[in-house]
Write a protein that holds these residues in place. Structure first.
Motif, PDB file in Angstrom:
ATOM      1  N   SER A 127      -4.116   3.513  16.570  1.00 39.28           N
ATOM      2  CA  SER A 127      -4.640   4.123  15.533  1.00 39.28           C
ATOM      3  C   SER A 127      -3.990   5.285  14.830  1.00 39.28           C
ATOM      4  O   SER A 127      -3.940   5.433  13.741  1.00 39.28           O
ATOM      5  CB  SER A 127      -6.198   4.417  15.820  1.00 39.28           C
ATOM      6  N   SER A 128      -3.462   6.202  15.718  1.00 37.02           N
ATOM      7  CA  SER A 128      -2.604   7.327  15.290  1.00 37.02           C
ATOM      8  C   SER A 128      -1.641   6.888  14.609  1.00 37.02           C
ATOM      9  O   SER A 128      -1.227   7.720  13.682  1.00 37.02           O
ATOM     10  CB  SER A 128      -2.409   8.159  16.675  1.00 37.02           C
ATOM     11  N   ALA A 129      -0.790   6.045  14.989  1.00 40.88           N
ATOM     12  CA  ALA A 129       0.311   5.640  14.182  1.00 40.88           C
ATOM     13  C   ALA A 129       0.039   5.111  12.835  1.00 40.88           C
ATOM     14  O   ALA A 129       0.752   5.442  11.937  1.00 40.88           O
ATOM     15  CB  ALA A 129       1.004   4.456  15.029  1.00 40.88           C
ATOM     16  N   PHE A 130      -1.112   4.373  12.668  1.00 38.25           N
ATOM     17  CA  PHE A 130      -1.501   3.994  11.359  1.00 38.25           C
ATOM     18  C   PHE A 130      -1.912   5.040  10.387  1.00 38.25           C
ATOM     19  O   PHE A 130      -1.619   5.397   9.315  1.00 38.25           O
ATOM     20  CB  PHE A 130      -2.521   2.742  11.631  1.00 38.25           C
ATOM     21  N   GLU A 131      -2.582   5.863  11.212  1.00 37.09           N
ATOM     22  CA  GLU A 131      -2.974   7.182  10.451  1.00 37.09           C
ATOM     23  C   GLU A 131      -1.820   8.014   9.886  1.00 37.09           C
ATOM     24  O   GLU A 131      -1.723   8.775   8.918  1.00 37.09           O
ATOM     25  CB  GLU A 131      -3.876   8.033  11.139  1.00 37.09           C
ATOM     26  N   ALA A 132      -0.797   7.984  10.738  1.00 32.91           N
ATOM     27  CA  ALA A 132       0.417   8.797  10.651  1.00 32.91           C
ATOM     28  C   ALA A 132       1.381   8.311   9.460  1.00 32.91           C
ATOM     29  O   ALA A 132       2.165   8.910   8.972  1.00 32.91           O
ATOM     30  CB  ALA A 132       1.150   9.304  11.946  1.00 32.91           C
ATOM     31  N   VAL A 133       1.419   6.914   9.440  1.00 30.32           N
ATOM     32  CA  VAL A 133       2.220   6.245   8.654  1.00 30.32           C
ATOM     33  C   VAL A 133       1.697   5.440   7.706  1.00 30.32           C
ATOM     34  O   VAL A 133       1.597   4.267   7.809  1.00 30.32           O
ATOM     35  CB  VAL A 133       3.233   5.209   9.513  1.00 30.32           C
ATOM     36  N   PRO A 134       0.971   6.089   6.591  1.00 28.55           N
ATOM     37  CA  PRO A 134       0.392   4.931   5.405  1.00 28.55           C
ATOM     38  C   PRO A 134       1.254   4.033   5.009  1.00 28.55           C
ATOM     39  O   PRO A 134       2.325   4.097   4.596  1.00 28.55           O
ATOM     40  CB  PRO A 134       0.172   6.294   4.536  1.00 28.55           C
ATOM     41  N   ARG A 135       0.675   2.775   4.887  1.00 32.62           N
ATOM     42  CA  ARG A 135       1.427   1.663   4.260  1.00 32.62           C
ATOM     43  C   ARG A 135       1.852   1.795   2.977  1.00 32.62           C
ATOM     44  O   ARG A 135       2.858   1.107   2.485  1.00 32.62           O
ATOM     45  CB  ARG A 135       0.514   0.494   4.499  1.00 32.62           C
ATOM     46  N   ALA A 136       1.010   2.529   2.289  1.00 33.66           N
ATOM     47  CA  ALA A 136       1.603   2.658   0.704  1.00 33.66           C
ATOM     48  C   ALA A 136       2.709   3.267   0.575  1.00 33.66           C
ATOM     49  O   ALA A 136       3.604   2.438  -0.159  1.00 33.66           O
ATOM     50  CB  ALA A 136       0.502   3.614  -0.013  1.00 33.66           C
ATOM     51  N   GLY A 137       3.543   3.905   1.380  1.00 32.15           N
ATOM     52  CA  GLY A 137       4.833   4.404   1.261  1.00 32.15           C
ATOM     53  C   GLY A 137       5.933   3.391   1.416  1.00 32.15           C
ATOM     54  O   GLY A 137       6.952   3.432   1.433  1.00 32.15           O
ATOM     55  N   PHE A 138       5.318   2.309   1.861  1.00 35.92           N
ATOM     56  CA  PHE A 138       6.495   1.069   2.230  1.00 35.92           C
ATOM     57  C   PHE A 138       6.169  -0.202   1.511  1.00 35.92           C
ATOM     58  O   PHE A 138       6.544  -1.182   1.774  1.00 35.92           O
ATOM     59  CB  PHE A 138       6.096   0.652   3.864  1.00 35.92           C
ATOM     60  N   LEU A 139       5.386   0.042   0.293  1.00 36.48           N
ATOM     61  CA  LEU A 139       5.338  -0.943  -0.525  1.00 36.48           C
ATOM     62  C   LEU A 139       6.042  -0.550  -1.928  1.00 36.48           C
ATOM     63  O   LEU A 139       6.068   0.480  -2.346  1.00 36.48           O
ATOM     64  CB  LEU A 139       3.761  -1.253  -0.791  1.00 36.48           C
ATOM     65  N   PRO A 140       6.126  -1.846  -2.582  1.00 33.03           N
ATOM     66  CA  PRO A 140       6.724  -1.656  -3.897  1.00 33.03           C
ATOM     67  C   PRO A 140       5.684  -0.576  -4.945  1.00 33.03           C
ATOM     68  O   PRO A 140       4.596  -0.880  -4.611  1.00 33.03           O
ATOM     69  CB  PRO A 140       7.144  -3.044  -4.569  1.00 33.03           C
ATOM     70  N   PRO A 141       6.309   0.143  -5.691  1.00 36.15           N
ATOM     71  CA  PRO A 141       5.422   0.961  -6.443  1.00 36.15           C
ATOM     72  C   PRO A 141       4.102   0.349  -7.170  1.00 36.15           C
ATOM     73  O   PRO A 141       3.071   0.701  -7.138  1.00 36.15           O
ATOM     74  CB  PRO A 141       6.391   1.572  -7.493  1.00 36.15           C
ATOM     75  N   ALA A 142       4.400  -1.135  -7.860  1.00 43.50           N
ATOM     76  CA  ALA A 142       3.245  -1.855  -8.375  1.00 43.50           C
ATOM     77  C   ALA A 142       2.515  -2.208  -7.587  1.00 43.50           C
ATOM     78  O   ALA A 142       1.393  -2.639  -7.843  1.00 43.50           O
ATOM     79  CB  ALA A 142       3.975  -3.110  -9.341  1.00 43.50           C
ATOM     80  N   SER A 143       2.611  -2.476  -6.209  1.00 41.08           N
ATOM     81  CA  SER A 143       1.617  -2.844  -5.128  1.00 41.08           C
ATOM     82  C   SER A 143       1.116  -1.810  -4.527  1.00 41.08           C
ATOM     83  O   SER A 143       0.387  -1.969  -3.884  1.00 41.08           O
ATOM     84  CB  SER A 143       2.443  -3.928  -4.365  1.00 41.08           C
ATOM     85  N   GLN A 144       1.552  -0.488  -4.578  1.00 39.20           N
ATOM     86  CA  GLN A 144       0.980   0.633  -3.541  1.00 39.20           C
ATOM     87  C   GLN A 144      -0.572   0.580  -3.777  1.00 39.20           C
ATOM     88  O   GLN A 144      -1.229   1.285  -2.670  1.00 39.20           O
ATOM     89  CB  GLN A 144       1.473   1.864  -4.036  1.00 39.20           C
ATOM     90  N   TRP A 145      -1.060   0.261  -4.829  1.00 38.94           N
ATOM     91  CA  TRP A 145      -2.550   0.483  -5.103  1.00 38.94           C
ATOM     92  C   TRP A 145      -3.296  -0.535  -4.126  1.00 38.94           C
ATOM     93  O   TRP A 145      -4.450  -0.357  -3.917  1.00 38.94           O
ATOM     94  CB  TRP A 145      -3.029   0.113  -6.451  1.00 38.94           C
ATOM     95  N   ARG A 146      -2.489  -1.554  -3.714  1.00 41.06           N
ATOM     96  CA  ARG A 146      -3.055  -2.710  -2.745  1.00 41.06           C
ATOM     97  C   ARG A 146      -2.929  -2.412  -1.257  1.00 41.06           C
ATOM     98  O   ARG A 146      -3.399  -2.961  -0.405  1.00 41.06           O
ATOM     99  CB  ARG A 146      -2.577  -3.963  -3.074  1.00 41.06           C
ATOM    100  N   ALA A 147      -2.338  -1.066  -0.961  1.00 48.47           N
ATOM    101  CA  ALA A 147      -2.083  -0.771   0.454  1.00 48.47           C
ATOM    102  C   ALA A 147      -3.250  -0.988   1.343  1.00 48.47           C
ATOM    103  O   ALA A 147      -3.257  -1.062   2.522  1.00 48.47           O
ATOM    104  CB  ALA A 147      -1.561   0.756   0.503  1.00 48.47           C
ATOM    105  N   ASP A 148      -4.658  -0.368   0.898  1.00 49.03           N
ATOM    106  CA  ASP A 148      -5.599  -0.632   1.806  1.00 49.03           C
ATOM    107  C   ASP A 148      -6.215  -1.909   1.944  1.00 49.03           C
ATOM    108  O   ASP A 148      -7.168  -2.238   2.841  1.00 49.03           O
ATOM    109  CB  ASP A 148      -6.746   0.352   1.202  1.00 49.03           C
ATOM    110  N   LEU A 149      -5.899  -3.044   1.188  1.00 45.20           N
ATOM    111  CA  LEU A 149      -6.252  -4.336   1.394  1.00 45.20           C
ATOM    112  C   LEU A 149      -5.683  -5.028   2.784  1.00 45.20           C
ATOM    113  O   LEU A 149      -4.554  -4.666   2.959  1.00 45.20           O
ATOM    114  CB  LEU A 149      -5.668  -5.223   0.245  1.00 45.20           C
ATOM    115  N   ASP A 150      -6.456  -5.628   3.527  1.00 49.84           N
ATOM    116  CA  ASP A 150      -6.129  -6.022   4.650  1.00 49.84           C
ATOM    117  C   ASP A 150      -5.620  -7.668   4.322  1.00 49.84           C
ATOM    118  O   ASP A 150      -6.162  -8.695   4.765  1.00 49.84           O
ATOM    119  CB  ASP A 150      -7.394  -6.232   5.588  1.00 49.84           C
TER     120      ASP A 150
END
Length: 185
Positions: free
Chosen positions: A5-28
């Motif tokens: 859980s700490s790793a997920f909090e420290a490494v947000p997914r959005a920074g590893f997605l294409p710019p046009a898809s970053q808004w979808r980072a919180d989608l499972d």
């Protein structure tokens, strides 16, 4: 908070997605990152990391590092006394994943171009942990050979999330649910 859980909090997914898809980072859900590859859904990555049971100071191989998100998550888990070696077959994703990873503080993690026809990075084996983010038809002997004593490997095999644990000369395999991944090449 536990380590995963700490790793997920420290490494947000959005920074590893294409710019046009970053808004979808919180989608499972898996998100396309180009070249026929995806950034796996967070719930799947979490399940894999929990099975892998990464500890500080370990050497970890990340096969199919894609955008670098799993490599960065692993970098957080092993800490500065550990090492994470990511390998990716698609050259454009190697460059992008490296660039994403370099924006983190995890200097002990890196992504390398996979050699066609070679699974993993055998020259730098053994590894304490091996994470494979692509589906194999069976547990690849080449990766099993790179797993050290008391090592753990997590990978999807023929649709089943598979945990392989090496205990001395013995290898114990267990299965943990159905998943779909891009094929391991």
């Amino acid at each position: 908070m536990d380590a995963v859980s700490s790793a997920f909090e420290a490494v947000p997914r959005a920074g590893f997605l294409p710019p046009a898809s970053q808004w979808r980072a919180d989608l499972d859900a898996p998100i396309l990152i180009g070249h026929g590859q995806t950034n796996s859904q967070p719930r799947t990555v979490e399940a894999m990391l929990r099975l892998l049971d990464v500890r500080p100071g370990q050497r970890v191989l990340d096969v199919g590092s894609g955008s670098g998100w799993t490599t960065a998550l692993l970098g957080h888990l092993v800490g500065p006394t550990g090492t994470v070696i990511g390998v990716e077959l698609e050259p454009a994703l190697v460059l992008w994943g490296r660039a994403n990873l370099r924006r983190t503080r995890f200097t002990w993690a890196d992504i390398h171009q996979a050699e066609p026809g070679t699974l993993g990075r055998p020259a730098e084996a053994p590894y304490d942990r091996v994470l494979v983010s692509a589906e194999a038809r069976e547990v690849p002997q080449a990766l099993l050979d790179q797993l050290g004593e008391e090592g753990r490997m997590v990978l999807p095999v023929a649709g089943l999330m598979t945990l392989v644990v090496r205990v001395g000369e013995e290898v114990v395999t267990s299965w943990h649910g159905h998943y779909r991944f891009v094929p391991l090449r």
